[in-house]
Design an enzyme around this catalytic site. Structure first.
Site, PDB file in Angstrom:
ATOM      1  N   ARG A 237       1.013  -1.212   0.544  1.00  0.00           N
ATOM      2  CA  ARG A 237       0.224  -0.066  -0.389  1.00  0.00           C
ATOM      3  C   ARG A 237       1.185   1.111  -0.316  1.00  0.00           C
ATOM      4  O   ARG A 237       2.228   1.571   0.339  1.00  0.00           O
ATOM      5  CB  ARG A 237      -0.898   0.493   1.519  1.00  0.00           C
ATOM      6  CG  ARG A 237      -2.346  -1.487   1.446  1.00  0.00           C
ATOM      7  CD  ARG A 237      -2.986  -0.612   0.292  1.00  0.00           C
ATOM      8  NE  ARG A 237      -4.464  -1.634   0.063  1.00  0.00           N
ATOM      9  CZ  ARG A 237      -5.000  -3.039  -0.561  1.00  0.00           C
ATOM     10  NH1 ARG A 237      -3.411  -3.067  -1.179  1.00  0.00           N
ATOM     11  NH2 ARG A 237      -5.169  -3.751  -0.345  1.00  0.00           N
ATOM     12  N   GLU A 266      -4.118   7.321  -4.898  1.00  0.00           N
ATOM     13  CA  GLU A 266      -3.803   7.537  -5.593  1.00  0.00           C
ATOM     14  C   GLU A 266      -5.584   8.182  -6.170  1.00  0.00           C
ATOM     15  O   GLU A 266      -5.968   7.787  -5.687  1.00  0.00           O
ATOM     16  CB  GLU A 266      -4.575   5.592  -5.791  1.00  0.00           C
ATOM     17  CG  GLU A 266      -3.017   5.061  -4.816  1.00  0.00           C
ATOM     18  CD  GLU A 266      -2.646   4.003  -4.939  1.00  0.00           C
ATOM     19  OE1 GLU A 266      -4.336   2.664  -5.634  1.00  0.00           O
ATOM     20  OE2 GLU A 266      -2.067   2.855  -5.145  1.00  0.00           O
ATOM     21  N   HIS A 285      -1.408   0.442  -9.637  1.00  0.00           N
ATOM     22  CA  HIS A 285      -2.297  -0.546  -9.209  1.00  0.00           C
ATOM     23  C   HIS A 285      -2.841  -1.514  -9.771  1.00  0.00           C
ATOM     24  O   HIS A 285      -4.349  -1.873  -9.560  1.00  0.00           O
ATOM     25  CB  HIS A 285      -3.388   0.561  -8.198  1.00  0.00           C
ATOM     26  CG  HIS A 285      -3.146  -0.171  -6.471  1.00  0.00           C
ATOM     27  ND1 HIS A 285      -3.553  -0.114  -5.612  1.00  0.00           N
ATOM     28  CD2 HIS A 285      -3.550  -1.826  -6.732  1.00  0.00           C
ATOM     29  CE1 HIS A 285      -3.875  -0.595  -4.879  1.00  0.00           C
ATOM     30  NE2 HIS A 285      -3.443  -2.187  -5.488  1.00  0.00           N
TER      31      HIS A 285
END
Length: 319
Positions: A237, A266, A285
């Site tokens: 993360r 993000e 991601h």
């Protein structure tokens, strides 16, 4: 009367068909601004939620008085306020297991791409700059026979160790809350403290969940401990890393490079300095993002939700 379920992300048609047989289903492929008010209106009567990424906290749950279960289509669940869900006796589930190999493939591929500068050199060729030469300024670094340090030896970390040791004859160091006997027995992985791992590894792969304990666990001190030739990979993360410290380490060549699939915010801001650095490989991601794996994840999430609403214990219960 059937329980009401809201699906708030795009899923395969078979998932919707499965749910329609058991529940009243409201389906939102995308929660855009125009549809969000409709979603909130339906939330008042919903018994189950299926999706991912949506922040589900106290304020959100105040609008869902009938909710019985939240089924995340992901292995991570940092979008869920577990304490608040537990207080309200709402079940929460995730989808571990089915995404392990796809995610491990992505993270090890990111490691390879960073070491051999593949995106940078792909652009070099496509932009017409290659004149046939193979000078040192195009060289990358070897991966085989190097030392890989894995921080967080869960199922995905274990799968990365398997690829590294059996496929590339890498030596494995790892740091984890508990010992991983499979990794030690099958991949000769050596357990060590974090500082030792950081100072001895040629490649450092961060694979921990995001918790208060792991928040910004890799910062200025940790980058200072790494070799100048080290490559840092984050597949966990973004908030597990002090991004400002990472940028400084890369700009000042305290480490050789970084491969990133996750970011502190993000989507990443267009003016983030990471996007201007040649020694960084960036992905959006997509660790588990293959057609086959995302389908399996959605099916598993639907099965979790169905069992929870039917009074059974879901197989992947978080709380």
């Amino acid at each position: 009367m059937k329980p009401k379920v809201i699906v708030y992300r795009k899923v395969p048609e078979q998932v919707i068909n499965f749910l329609n047989e058991k529940f009243e289903v409201s389906y939102y492929k995308n929660l855009d601004t125009e549809k969000y008010s409709d979603f909130l209106q339906e939330l008042h009567t919903a018994h189950g939620l299926l999706g991912s990424s949506l922040k589900i906290d106290k304020d959100f749950l105040e609008q869902a008085p009938n909710l019985k279960i939240v089924s995340n289509i992901s292995v991570g669940y940092d979008n869920l306020d577990l304490a608040e869900l537990k207080k309200r006796e709402i079940l929460a589930t995730n989808t571990p297991g089915v995404l392990v190999d796809s995610t491990a493939d992505t993270i090890f591929g990111l490691l390879l791409a960073t070491a051999r500068r593949m995106p940078e050199l792909d652009y070099f060729v496509k932009s017409g700059k290659w004149d046939g030469r193979k000078d040192e300024d195009l060289f990358g670094v070897d991966v085989h026979h190097k030392v890989l340090g894995i921080i967080g030896m869960g199922s995905i970390g274990n799968a990365i160790a398997k690829r590294a040791h059996l496929g590339f004859d890498m030596s494995i160091l790892y740091h984890n809350r508990s010992r991983n006997e499979q990794a030690e027995n099958e991949y000769h992985a050596q357990y060590c403290n974090l500082d030792e791992l950081l100072s001895k590894s040629d490649f450092i792969c961060l694979m921990t969940p995001h918790t208060p304990e792991t928040d910004k666990m890799i910062g200025e001190r940790e980058f200072d401990l790494m070799k100048e030739s080290a490559i840092f990979i984050n597949g966990s993360r973004g908030k597990n890393v002090d991004e400002e410290a990472l940028i400084k380490a890369l700009q000042n060549q305290l480490i050789l490079g970084a491969g990133l699939d996750v970011y502190e915010t993000e989507p990443i801001s267009k003016d983030n300095p990471l996007l201007d650095l040649k020694n960084v490989v960036t992905l959006p991601h997509i660790g588990s993002a293959t057609t086959e794996t995302r389908e399996k994840m959605a099916i598993l999430a639907a099965e979790n939700l169905a069992k929870g609403l039917e009074g059974e214990t879901p197989p992947n219960l978080i709380i």
